[in-house]
Write an enzyme that holds these catalytic residues in place. Structure first.
Site, PDB file in Angstrom:
ATOM      1  N   ASP A   1      75.991  -6.638 -20.690  1.00 18.57           N
ATOM      2  CA  ASP A   1      76.535  -6.243 -21.994  1.00 18.57           C
ATOM      3  C   ASP A   1      77.593  -7.245 -22.449  1.00 18.57           C
ATOM      4  O   ASP A   1      78.072  -8.065 -21.661  1.00 18.57           O
ATOM      5  CB  ASP A   1      77.141  -4.824 -21.932  1.00 18.57           C
ATOM      6  CG  ASP A   1      78.255  -4.702 -20.894  1.00 18.57           C
ATOM      7  OD1 ASP A   1      78.176  -5.391 -19.853  1.00 18.57           O
ATOM      8  OD2 ASP A   1      79.203  -3.931 -21.122  1.00 18.57           O
TER       9      ASP A   1
ATOM     10  N   HIS B   1      76.979  -8.616 -15.272  1.00 18.68           N
ATOM     11  CA  HIS B   1      76.778  -7.604 -16.318  1.00 18.68           C
ATOM     12  C   HIS B   1      75.948  -8.190 -17.458  1.00 18.68           C
ATOM     13  O   HIS B   1      75.889  -9.413 -17.654  1.00 18.68           O
ATOM     14  CB  HIS B   1      78.080  -6.969 -16.784  1.00 18.68           C
ATOM     15  CG  HIS B   1      79.065  -7.860 -17.488  1.00 18.68           C
ATOM     16  ND1 HIS B   1      78.949  -8.172 -18.807  1.00 18.68           N
ATOM     17  CD2 HIS B   1      80.217  -8.459 -17.067  1.00 18.68           C
ATOM     18  CE1 HIS B   1      79.989  -8.922 -19.180  1.00 18.68           C
ATOM     19  NE2 HIS B   1      80.760  -9.129 -18.138  1.00 18.68           N
TER      20      HIS B   1
ATOM     21  N   ASP C   1      81.191 -14.808 -21.018  1.00 23.25           N
ATOM     22  CA  ASP C   1      81.527 -13.488 -20.461  1.00 23.25           C
ATOM     23  C   ASP C   1      80.362 -12.529 -20.611  1.00 23.25           C
ATOM     24  O   ASP C   1      80.252 -11.844 -21.605  1.00 23.25           O
ATOM     25  CB  ASP C   1      82.768 -12.930 -21.140  1.00 23.25           C
ATOM     26  CG  ASP C   1      83.169 -11.584 -20.572  1.00 23.25           C
ATOM     27  OD1 ASP C   1      82.629 -11.179 -19.525  1.00 23.25           O
ATOM     28  OD2 ASP C   1      84.014 -10.912 -21.188  1.00 23.25           O
TER      29      ASP C   1
ATOM     30  N   GLU D   1      79.727  -3.014 -18.258  1.00 31.43           N
ATOM     31  CA  GLU D   1      80.946  -3.556 -17.653  1.00 31.43           C
ATOM     32  C   GLU D   1      82.071  -3.603 -18.668  1.00 31.43           C
ATOM     33  O   GLU D   1      83.230  -3.456 -18.320  1.00 31.43           O
ATOM     34  CB  GLU D   1      80.683  -4.962 -17.096  1.00 31.43           C
ATOM     35  CG  GLU D   1      81.791  -5.501 -16.195  1.00 31.43           C
ATOM     36  CD  GLU D   1      82.947  -6.159 -16.918  1.00 31.43           C
ATOM     37  OE1 GLU D   1      84.015  -6.288 -16.309  1.00 31.43           O
ATOM     38  OE2 GLU D   1      82.808  -6.544 -18.098  1.00 31.43           O
ATOM     39  N   GLU D   2      81.704  -3.815 -19.933  1.00 37.73           N
ATOM     40  CA  GLU D   2      82.738  -4.050 -20.945  1.00 37.73           C
ATOM     41  C   GLU D   2      83.431  -2.771 -21.411  1.00 37.73           C
ATOM     42  O   GLU D   2      84.353  -2.815 -22.208  1.00 37.73           O
ATOM     43  CB  GLU D   2      82.165  -4.815 -22.146  1.00 37.73           C
ATOM     44  CG  GLU D   2      81.707  -6.240 -21.801  1.00 37.73           C
ATOM     45  CD  GLU D   2      82.850  -7.180 -21.435  1.00 37.73           C
ATOM     46  OE1 GLU D   2      84.017  -6.734 -21.417  1.00 37.73           O
ATOM     47  OE2 GLU D   2      82.575  -8.360 -21.151  1.00 37.73           O
TER      48      GLU D   2
HETATM   49 ZN   LIG Z   1      82.767  -9.909 -18.240  1.00 37.24          ZN
END
Ligand SMILES: [Zn+2]
Length: 448
Positions: free
Chosen positions: A86, A84, A116, A150-151
């Protein structure tokens, strides 16, 4: 020492810095994220390398990129790298450095997304670009999906792609976050490969009261006071422990002292163990992986300072274990709230069940071989995540999805875990180089 001399793979470091600086912050609203910026940076890296490239933009600025190196044998297993682009918001007051500066300091890249998962996305993109430019012709196809959103719920990213462009992203095997961070155990180093994740049930409770003048509050029915009591009950409710197979496998691989292992697998003992364990990180993980958890996170209520509020909305982040359903969440809420239930209405829920892939697969064996190659003497262990990843959408399409990357031993597992959605997020440049190297090596054997 000059910074440049510490950097083994400057390309992946620079890409990560650019991705961080673009600040594709996803606050959960459709207008946030702006992943078009990060997709552009990734596109620049791989365009013209000989791969096919598609851009998807389900709504303005929420862009995902899908690139592929087609395999020569349509029947051969395919592999998708899923990253991802974002990140979650920050509270910059709590950071020691600019969260969107992408600074390289003492061999670490700082910024939101450094673990992340812009680090992995960058490593995947660099590896994919190198393979494509090098004329890599596998038997099975290799896909790179750099996805938005994704977040939040994946609505404008993986959920959309797997629904509307499934043929573009469908693969037999998927690798995404999060895993590979070394864990030191009594019997040596272990590298977790995440095989499954908890489900999530996000919901809004509307807590009622009766409006009145705030100058005479005695015996009024204040929705805010009611909400406080609802939160207190939820917080104090003893959710029963659930010892599931994935947890058993994880505990089995961690080489805990026998007495601790026994308590971790005993539904009557684990709650107390989690409350008293000095290692807070372990306690939180052990608790989250064996319980349905309920966390109140947002409250909205009140209209004017001198009015007793008649409604307060309370948002809850509830995470479920394998086998638990939405109806289990509703009955647990009802039990926890008890006789306050007459003042509480569930307005909406969004439910994503837990998902899990088998460990008995060729990709597991391949990643296990990578673990031994990059960390001689270490072993892989099947890990289960308390968080959610986009892997769930692909498991639902029938893929085997694992969370994995390759990390050095510079930062501890506990340090890494505290940085997910936390402050002072950063990653060491050696980990970036190791991940890029692993993601380049893997298809050469797995898709050959
Ligand atoms: Zn993540």
């Amino acid at each position: 020492m000059k910074e440049s001399s510490e950097v083994r793979d400057p390309e992946v470091v620079e890409l990560l810095q650019q991705l961080i600086r673009n600040a594709c912050v996803n606050d959960g609203t459709a207008e946030s994220g702006h992943e078009a910026m990060n997709v552009e940076v990734i596109r620049d890296r791989i365009e013209g390398s000989g791969c096919d490239l598609e851009i998807y933009e389900p709504i303005s600025d929420r862009v995902s990129l899908v690139a592929r190196i087609d395999g020569s044998d349509p029947g051969a297993p395919s592999l998708c790298y899923l990253g991802h682009t974002d990140v979650v918001p920050v509270n910059s007051d709590n950071w020691s450095r600019d969260p969107f500066g992408g600074e390289l300091v003492n061999g670490e890249v700082w910024g939101r997304g450094a673990v992340d998962m812009l680090n992995i996305t960058a490593s995947m993109a660099v590896a994919f670009g190198r393979l494509a430019r090098g004329g890599f012709r596998p038997r099975g196809s290799l896909i790179l999906a750099a996805v938005a959103d994704e977040e939040a719920l994946g609505t404008h990213g993986s959920a959309w792609l797997t629904e509307h462009a499934a043929s573009a992203v469908e693969a037999d095997y998927v690798i995404t976050e999060e895993g590979g961070i070394p864990i030191e155990t009594a019997n040596g180093r272990r590298l977790p490969i995440t095989v499954g994740e908890k489900g999530s049930c996000w919901c809004r409770l509307r807590v009622r009261g009766v409006a009145g003048h705030a100058s005479a509050p005695l015996r009024t029915d204040n929705a805010l006071v009611n909400a406080a009591e609802v939160i207190r009950r939820l917080f104090q409710f003893a959710v029963p422990a659930n010892i599931h197979d994935a947890w058993r496998r994880l505990v089995g691989g961690m080489s805990f002292p026998e007495e601790i292992a026994a308590m971790l697998l005993d539904p009557d003992a684990i709650g107390e163990l989690c409350r008293s364990l000095p290692d807070l990180g372990l306690a939180r993980q052990a608790h989250a992986l064996t319980h349905m958890t309920i966390a109140p996170t947002i409250v909205h209520g009140g209209a004017k300072l001198n009015i007793i509020p008649d409604k307060v909305d309370l948002d809850l982040d509830i995470r479920t274990l394998p086998g638990q359903r939405e109806s289990d969440v509703r009955s647990l809420l009802a039990e926890a709230i008890g006789d306050m239930g007459e003042k509480v209405e569930i307005l909406w829920t969004h439910y994503d069940p837990a998902s899990e892939s088998s460990v008995n697969t060729p990709l597991w064996d391949e990643l296990d071989a990578m673990v031994r190659r990059f960390h001689p003497g270490a072993e892989s262990i099947p890990f289960f995540s308390a968080g959610a990843t986009d892997g769930r959408f692909f498991r639902r399409l029938g893929a085997v999805a694992y969370g994995f990357g390759m990390f050095s031993d510079r930062l501890s597992f506990a340090q890494f875990m505290s940085m997910f959605h936390g402050d002072d997020e950063r990653v060491d440049v050696e980990s970036l180089a190791l991940s890029a190297e692993m993601f380049e090596a893997l298809p050469r054997s797995f898709l050959a």
